[in-house]
Design an enzyme around this catalytic site. Structure first.
Site, PDB file in Angstrom:
ATOM      1  CD1 TRP A 238      44.860  34.671  32.308  1.00 53.47           C
ATOM      2  CD2 TRP A 238      45.392  34.817  34.478  1.00 53.47           C
ATOM      3  NE1 TRP A 238      46.247  34.634  32.410  1.00 53.47           N
ATOM      4  CE2 TRP A 238      46.589  34.711  33.732  1.00 53.47           C
ATOM      5  CE3 TRP A 238      45.483  34.923  35.860  1.00 53.47           C
ATOM      6  CZ2 TRP A 238      47.849  34.717  34.315  1.00 53.47           C
ATOM      7  CZ3 TRP A 238      46.743  34.922  36.454  1.00 53.47           C
ATOM      8  CH2 TRP A 238      47.900  34.813  35.678  1.00 53.47           C
ATOM      9  CG  HIS A 239      43.639  34.390  39.074  1.00 48.84           C
ATOM     10  ND1 HIS A 239      43.192  35.597  38.577  1.00 48.84           N
ATOM     11  CD2 HIS A 239      44.817  34.654  39.677  1.00 48.84           C
ATOM     12  CE1 HIS A 239      44.056  36.544  38.883  1.00 48.84           C
ATOM     13  NE2 HIS A 239      45.052  35.999  39.538  1.00 48.84           N
ATOM     14  N   GLY A 240      41.826  30.434  37.203  1.00 50.57           N
ATOM     15  CA  GLY A 240      41.579  29.006  37.320  1.00 50.57           C
ATOM     16  C   GLY A 240      40.192  28.603  36.857  1.00 50.57           C
TER      17      GLY A 240
ATOM     18  CG  PHE B 154      46.783  30.626  38.960  1.00 50.03           C
ATOM     19  CD1 PHE B 154      45.724  29.762  39.186  1.00 50.03           C
ATOM     20  CD2 PHE B 154      47.250  31.399  40.009  1.00 50.03           C
ATOM     21  CE1 PHE B 154      45.135  29.687  40.431  1.00 50.03           C
ATOM     22  CE2 PHE B 154      46.653  31.327  41.262  1.00 50.03           C
ATOM     23  CZ  PHE B 154      45.601  30.478  41.477  1.00 50.03           C
TER      24      PHE B 154
END
Length: 481
Positions: free
Chosen positions: A324-326, A481
């Protein structure tokens, strides 16, 4: 529009004045919030307003249709429409190039060269946050936990409310949506509390995070190799950069919401005072970790099954959280490493051991608590290397130096004397955080019993420091993000 910019300093008072001038007309006030939020969001790139508008329409009407049908299959179909639409947009803009490139590299492993075309895609700022917020609404309506609203302006305001639109906290409809459906009264005390929280958030961001960022960039972005001690110091600076940056944003967002009569949920609860990694994840980015818990971990079975199922679910939750963060393998490795640290605790059923804040009934922590906090901070700091590194190879290069004899060398890099001053600032910051650790934010009650000139002097010192360091402006980390 950055919170620590001149644009926002002009924008906020204007929006505030007009907003409370409309307080006798709830629907008009909500419509104004939507328009003001669209101006705020469109300040980066007005073209992305179409995406957030589209998501708003889809989930608003899906919510209404979910309660109009009694057929289970039709409800599931409507929920799938919402999930596919939201995650489809998020996946395309954030992960398309990642999957295409890795697909091509997978074939290279087998000796076949496949040419693929990547797209020059600009990631819409905040898409990960508002996607999860609207998605939670339709899921909760489907589960019967919340009644869908028929007020489109109220729902739109819930989706795009500008203080928390770009980087959270990710709010739930059960807490936040009802606040748009009832008349707000001007509350002087709440507004003053909001200003204090904004002040502390700006201090975290401008004085702590942005100063740390200078040395983080210097150490992590250089092609030359530093000693292990220098890399470790860079990791420590990054630990405080990302905390000051993200929790600072959250404080500004929550404080700004208070100015408008809204109460957002706490997103950080002094995570660096945690006594194990499980407590850390209860206190760090609370709105995201609870989102994954409620909408992914528990539906998968949580820890209710056997140990193998628990291991599977923990790995899934942390891998998805990392992704999800990248769109980079570094984030996936970061998630996996956190899972491996978390698993021994949950398998021994020790993950609920620490719920109260450390030293809840005393001024100072015990020796055991100091050791536990230090160990947890050391662990999370080392794990942040994956988060900050440019690539997996870069991360392991840094780790190879940290876990070598060069760790015992004196750290050397350009600006080391200024770095020592920043370390002093960090210690002072930690003392304030420790003193206010039982409150929603550190500055909430500090100075209340002081002689008024002393209390005002504290605020003025913070304001002066914010202006003094405002020239070193850095973008908020979580905007990517």
């Amino acid at each position: 529009m950055l919170f620590n910019s001149l644009d926002f300093a002009i924008y906020l008072p204007i929006v505030y004045a007009i907003y409370w001038g409309l307080n006798k007309k709830l629907k008009v006030q909500n419509l104004f919030i939507v328009l003001a939020s669209y101006v705020f969001y469109g300040w980066w790139d007005w073209r992305f307003l179409a995406l957030i508008t589209f998501s708003t329409f889809i989930d608003f009407f899906v919510g209404l249709l979910l309660v109009k049908t009694a057929l289970t299959q039709k409800k599931k179909l409507l929920l799938i429409v919402s999930i596919v639409t939201n995650l489809g947009l998020l996946g395309f803009f954030k992960y398309y190039n990642f999957f295409v490139l890795n697909f091509s590299q997978a074939f290279l492993f087998f000796g076949r060269n496949i040419e693929v075309d990547t797209l020059k895609i600009i990631l819409p700022v905040g898409i990960s946050f508002y996607t999860f917020q609207t998605l939670s609404y339709t899921i909760d309506v489907y589960r019967g936990k919340v009644n869908p609203t028929k007020d489109f302006f109220a729902f739109s305001a819930f989706v795009c409310f500008f203080p928390q639109l770009v980087a959270g906290p990710i709010e739930r409809a059960t807490n936040f949506l009802p606040q748009f459906l009832k008349k707000r009264q001007f509350d002087y005390d709440l507004g003053i509390d909001g200003l204090r929280q904004i002040l502390w958030g700006l201090f975290k961001k401008v004085v702590i995070a942005d100063n740390c960022a200078v040395f983080v960039n210097l150490i992590f972005n250089q092609s030359i190799e530093y000693s292990g001690s220098t890399y470790f110091l860079g990791a420590v600076f990054f630990a405080f950069q990302i905390y000051g940056d993200f929790s600072g944003y959250t404080d500004i967002a929550i404080g700004t919401a208070k100015l408008f009569g809204f109460r957002l949920k706490q997103n950080f609860a002094y995570p660096y005072f945690s006594r194990d990694i499980a407590e850390f994840w209860r206190r760090w980015h609370i709105s995201l970790t609870t989102w994954f818990r409620d909408y992914l971990y528990i539906p998968l079975g949580g820890s209710r099954g056997g140990k193998s199922q628990t291991v599977r679910n923990v790995l899934i939750i942390f891998l998805v959280s990392g992704f999800w963060h990248g769109a980079n393998w570094t984030f996936i490795f970061w998630g996996a490493a956190n899972a491996l640290c978390f698993l021994p605790i949950i398998l021994r059923n020790k993950h609920r051991k620490y719920f109260k804040i450390v030293a809840d009934s005393s001024v100072l922590p015990s020796l055991n608590e100091v050791v536990r906090m230090s160990t947890t901070f050391l662990l999370t700091t080392l794990l942040w290397v994956f988060f900050r590194a440019d690539s997996i190879n870069h991360a392991f290069t840094i780790y190879s130096e940290i876990f070598s004899f060069s760790m015992f060398k004196v750290p050397l890099f350009q600006g080391i004397k200024k770095a020592l001053f920043v370390i002093v600032l960090i210690f002072a910051f930690l003392l304030v955080e420790w003193h206010g650790r039982k409150q929603q934010f550190a500055l909430a009650k500090i100075g209340f019993t002081w002689y008024r000139p002393f209390r005002l002097a504290l605020y003025y010192v913070l304001i002066i420091m914010i202006f003094w360091y405002s020239g070193n402006q850095q973008e908020f980390i979580y905007f990517q993000f």
